[in-house]
Design an enzyme around this catalytic site. Structure first.
Site, PDB file in Angstrom:
ATOM      1  N   VAL A  77      42.856  34.956  29.971  1.00 45.67           N
ATOM      2  CA  VAL A  77      43.603  35.129  31.217  1.00 45.67           C
ATOM      3  C   VAL A  77      44.842  34.243  31.196  1.00 45.67           C
ATOM      4  O   VAL A  77      45.899  34.618  31.705  1.00 45.67           O
ATOM      5  CB  VAL A  77      42.716  34.856  32.461  1.00 45.67           C
ATOM      6  CG1 VAL A  77      42.264  33.423  32.551  1.00 45.67           C
ATOM      7  CG2 VAL A  77      43.437  35.247  33.730  1.00 45.67           C
ATOM      8  N   ARG A 181      45.822  29.816  51.558  1.00 44.06           N
ATOM      9  CA  ARG A 181      45.096  31.076  51.419  1.00 44.06           C
ATOM     10  C   ARG A 181      44.262  31.292  52.673  1.00 44.06           C
ATOM     11  O   ARG A 181      43.058  31.006  52.695  1.00 44.06           O
ATOM     12  CB  ARG A 181      44.157  31.008  50.220  1.00 44.06           C
ATOM     13  CG  ARG A 181      44.806  30.690  48.915  1.00 44.06           C
ATOM     14  CD  ARG A 181      44.709  31.866  48.003  1.00 44.06           C
ATOM     15  NE  ARG A 181      45.503  31.675  46.807  1.00 44.06           N
ATOM     16  CZ  ARG A 181      45.695  32.612  45.920  1.00 44.06           C
ATOM     17  NH1 ARG A 181      45.156  33.802  46.105  1.00 44.06           N
ATOM     18  NH2 ARG A 181      46.432  32.401  44.859  1.00 44.06           N
ATOM     19  N   HIS A 286      36.327  23.932  24.746  1.00 41.33           N
ATOM     20  CA  HIS A 286      36.937  25.114  25.392  1.00 41.33           C
ATOM     21  C   HIS A 286      35.945  26.293  25.410  1.00 41.33           C
ATOM     22  O   HIS A 286      36.204  27.349  24.847  1.00 41.33           O
ATOM     23  CB  HIS A 286      38.241  25.499  24.674  1.00 41.33           C
ATOM     24  CG  HIS A 286      39.190  26.265  25.558  1.00 41.33           C
ATOM     25  ND1 HIS A 286      40.572  26.198  25.425  1.00 41.33           N
ATOM     26  CD2 HIS A 286      38.971  27.130  26.576  1.00 41.33           C
ATOM     27  CE1 HIS A 286      41.141  26.988  26.316  1.00 41.33           C
ATOM     28  NE2 HIS A 286      40.183  27.571  27.023  1.00 41.33           N
ATOM     29  N   GLY A 288      34.766  27.617  28.334  1.00 42.17           N
ATOM     30  CA  GLY A 288      34.749  28.124  29.712  1.00 42.17           C
ATOM     31  C   GLY A 288      34.200  29.534  29.854  1.00 42.17           C
ATOM     32  O   GLY A 288      33.329  29.793  30.687  1.00 42.17           O
ATOM     33  N   SER A 289      34.691  30.455  29.049  1.00 46.66           N
ATOM     34  CA  SER A 289      34.315  31.875  29.202  1.00 46.66           C
ATOM     35  C   SER A 289      33.312  32.316  28.142  1.00 46.66           C
ATOM     36  O   SER A 289      33.129  33.521  27.931  1.00 46.66           O
ATOM     37  CB  SER A 289      35.573  32.737  29.091  1.00 46.66           C
ATOM     38  OG  SER A 289      36.172  32.557  27.816  1.00 46.66           O
TER      39      SER A 289
HETATM   40  P1  NDP Z   1      44.926  32.487  39.230  1.00 43.59           P
HETATM   41  O1  NDP Z   1      46.365  32.835  39.012  1.00 43.59           O
HETATM   42  O2  NDP Z   1      44.045  33.466  39.914  1.00 43.59           O
HETATM   43  O3  NDP Z   1      44.816  31.103  40.034  1.00 43.59           O
HETATM   44  C1  NDP Z   1      45.603  30.017  39.761  1.00 43.59           C
HETATM   45  C2  NDP Z   1      45.688  29.157  41.003  1.00 43.59           C
HETATM   46  O4  NDP Z   1      46.474  27.984  40.705  1.00 43.59           O
HETATM   47  C3  NDP Z   1      46.354  29.844  42.178  1.00 43.59           C
HETATM   48  O5  NDP Z   1      45.561  29.615  43.299  1.00 43.59           O
HETATM   49  C4  NDP Z   1      47.693  29.147  42.305  1.00 43.59           C
HETATM   50  O6  NDP Z   1      48.057  29.171  43.660  1.00 43.59           O
HETATM   51  C5  NDP Z   1      47.360  27.775  41.786  1.00 43.59           C
HETATM   52  N1  NDP Z   1      48.525  27.015  41.333  1.00 43.59           N
HETATM   53  C6  NDP Z   1      49.516  27.417  40.508  1.00 43.59           C
HETATM   54  N2  NDP Z   1      50.426  26.445  40.359  1.00 43.59           N
HETATM   55  C7  NDP Z   1      49.989  25.398  41.106  1.00 43.59           C
HETATM   56  C8  NDP Z   1      50.501  24.113  41.377  1.00 43.59           C
HETATM   57  N3  NDP Z   1      51.667  23.706  40.855  1.00 43.59           N
HETATM   58  N4  NDP Z   1      49.792  23.287  42.182  1.00 43.59           N
HETATM   59  C9  NDP Z   1      48.632  23.695  42.731  1.00 43.59           C
HETATM   60  N5  NDP Z   1      48.099  24.920  42.513  1.00 43.59           N
HETATM   61  C10 NDP Z   1      48.775  25.766  41.717  1.00 43.59           C
HETATM   62  O7  NDP Z   1      44.360  32.133  37.783  1.00 43.59           O
HETATM   63  P2  NDP Z   1      42.837  32.113  37.304  1.00 43.59           P
HETATM   64  O8  NDP Z   1      42.020  31.489  38.370  1.00 43.59           O
HETATM   65  O9  NDP Z   1      42.450  33.444  36.792  1.00 43.59           O
HETATM   66  O10 NDP Z   1      42.950  31.112  36.055  1.00 43.59           O
HETATM   67  C11 NDP Z   1      43.567  29.864  36.204  1.00 43.59           C
HETATM   68  C12 NDP Z   1      43.762  29.226  34.852  1.00 43.59           C
HETATM   69  O11 NDP Z   1      42.520  28.713  34.396  1.00 43.59           O
HETATM   70  C13 NDP Z   1      44.226  30.150  33.743  1.00 43.59           C
HETATM   71  O12 NDP Z   1      45.635  30.288  33.751  1.00 43.59           O
HETATM   72  C14 NDP Z   1      43.727  29.475  32.498  1.00 43.59           C
HETATM   73  O13 NDP Z   1      44.695  28.597  31.997  1.00 43.59           O
HETATM   74  C15 NDP Z   1      42.523  28.691  32.982  1.00 43.59           C
HETATM   75  N6  NDP Z   1      41.271  29.274  32.524  1.00 43.59           N
HETATM   76  C16 NDP Z   1      40.543  28.556  31.617  1.00 43.59           C
HETATM   77  C17 NDP Z   1      39.359  29.036  31.157  1.00 43.59           C
HETATM   78  C18 NDP Z   1      38.577  28.253  30.181  1.00 43.59           C
HETATM   79  O14 NDP Z   1      37.909  28.838  29.335  1.00 43.59           O
HETATM   80  N7  NDP Z   1      38.618  26.931  30.267  1.00 43.59           N
HETATM   81  C19 NDP Z   1      38.844  30.364  31.562  1.00 43.59           C
HETATM   82  C20 NDP Z   1      39.667  31.008  32.569  1.00 43.59           C
HETATM   83  C21 NDP Z   1      40.842  30.467  33.006  1.00 43.59           C
HETATM   84  P3  NDP Z   1      49.584  29.148  44.131  1.00 43.59           P
HETATM   85  O15 NDP Z   1      50.296  30.151  43.292  1.00 43.59           O
HETATM   86  O16 NDP Z   1      49.524  29.462  45.582  1.00 43.59           O
HETATM   87  O17 NDP Z   1      50.021  27.745  43.854  1.00 43.59           O
HETATM   88  C1  DGY Z   2      41.413  31.908  29.137  1.00 45.30           C
HETATM   89  O1  DGY Z   2      41.007  33.086  29.179  1.00 45.30           O
HETATM   90  O2  DGY Z   2      42.543  31.571  29.480  1.00 45.30           O
HETATM   91  C2  DGY Z   2      40.442  30.871  28.661  1.00 45.30           C
HETATM   92  O3  DGY Z   2      41.010  29.668  28.398  1.00 45.30           O
HETATM   93  C3  DGY Z   2      39.555  31.323  27.550  1.00 45.30           C
HETATM   94  O4  DGY Z   2      38.690  32.260  28.071  1.00 45.30           O
END
Ligand code: NDP
Ligand code: DGY
Length: 325
Positions: A77, A181, A286, A288-289
């Protein structure tokens, strides 16, 4: 009719490759490690599609080597490894894999929160070292997760799944983001705070934002200094959102109690890094998923994005919708 060429940078799980091979000519990097950038640039010259991983940098230099590229599809993602603006400028649609990994990633965030806060890593080390001789009234005391206040930085798809788990643990859930939100506040009962307020008020903090210039080192020495000395920090986002050096100092000095990290900076983190040696830092690589079902779903969604891009259809999950004008 000749099929379009697709470059696949790593063998994905499940049956995604079969779907790709039916529709396209496929060049696959077969090695069990990320493809080096120069090998990818050499392979991509005639490609119409790229199926990549979060370990591949898709930058302007790579795009220059691929003048016929129509679609980039990442099995993640997160898209911080991809220059989205450069792709859009070149008319390349970028696919990613939101939603299918929300619950699995939130499970991992909670597992890290529990493990770090209740000192499970130290407990396991203690048993393995043969030190468990008797029950002790004050052995490895941690802090409570249930009933505490959870602060979520980034209440997006993953952040909301983490919030639901927190509510199930009887936690009060705070969040921060760039915009409020109201729908999540109403449906989940989560409460907005600015970042400083959230850090000060939360018993535990989870970072769930994307990595952007704005979120790089969002958790720095000053932010750690605002947290409670009993707090756990969990990072499930990208390693770069947390200043690793500042975190090591905060954990060593007792400025915060513990950390649970799914992602690190640098990543992979070397075994000799100060964070790795700290008993109060619980790190996993890493993951997470990383459930079988979720990784299969991510691989399939990435294949669907790729194949849609090859035929000029709108991608099911597009990270740069502005490419469609
Ligand atoms: P979303 O886009 O759904 O959510 C991201 C959130 O972060 C939004 O609520 C956004 O709100 C907020 N955000 C963005 N910029 C800021 C900021 N400067 N300060 C505070 N909040 C902020 O993404 P997902 O939830 O799908 O995924 C988030 C991230 O998590 C991914 O981009 C990825 O990097 C990571 N991830 C890691 C995984 C792993 O395996 N460790 C698995 C899945 C995801 P707003 O725009 O209102 O600020
Ligand atoms: C993502 O999807 O961005 C995670 O980091 C791996 O699933």
């Amino acid at each position: 009719m000749t099929k379009a060429l697709v470059v696949v940078t790593r063998r994905p799980p499940g049956s995604a490759l079969e779907a790709i091979e039916r529709a396209a000519e496929m060049w696959l990097w077969e090695e069990d490690r990320p493809i080096p950038g120069d090998r990818l640039a050499a392979a991509i010259g005639d490609a119409a599609g790229l199926y990549c991983m979060l370990t591949d940098a898709v930058d302007e230099a790579l795009l220059r080597a691929a003048p016929g590229l129509r679609v980039v599809s990442t099995m993640s993602v997160g898209t911080d490894h991809i220059d989205l603006d450069a792709c859009t400028a070149q008319g390349i649609a970028v696919g990613h894999t939101p939603d299918v990994l929300n619950e699995t990633t939130a499970d991992t965030a909670f597992a890290l929160l529990m493990a770090a806060t209740r000192r499970l890593g130290e407990g396991r080390d203690y048993v393995r070292a043969g030190e468990w001789q008797r029950w002790e009234p004050e052995l490895l005391l941690g802090h409570d997760v249930h009933g505490s206040t959870l602060g979520i930085i980034g209440l997006g798809r993953v952040g909301q799944a983490i919030a639901r788990r927190g509510l199930g643990f009887g936690m009060r859930v705070l969040y921060t983001a760039r915009r409020r939100r109201p729908e999540a506040e109403a449906s989940l009962g989560v409460v907005y705070r600015d970042l400083d307020g959230l850090l000060a008020e939360s018993d535990h903090v989870v970072v769930a934002t994307p990595l952007t210039p704005e979120t790089t080192h969002l958790i720095d020495a000053a932010a750690l200094g605002r947290m409670k000395p009993t707090a756990t920090l969990v990072n499930i986002s990208r390693g770069g959102t947390v200043d690793s050096d500042a975190l090591a100092v905060a954990l060593q000095s007792g400025e915060i109690a513990a950390a649970g990290l799914d992602v690190t900076d640098p990543e992979p983190i070397p075994a000799g890094h100060p964070l790795v040696g700290l008993a109060n830092c619980f790190i996993v690589p890493h993951l997470g998923s990383s459930s079988r079902a979720t990784r299969d779903a991510m691989a399939d969604l990435a294949a669907a994005n790729l194949l849609a891009g090859l035929t000029g259809e709108r991608l099911p999950e597009c990270a740069n919708p502005e490419v469609y004008g």
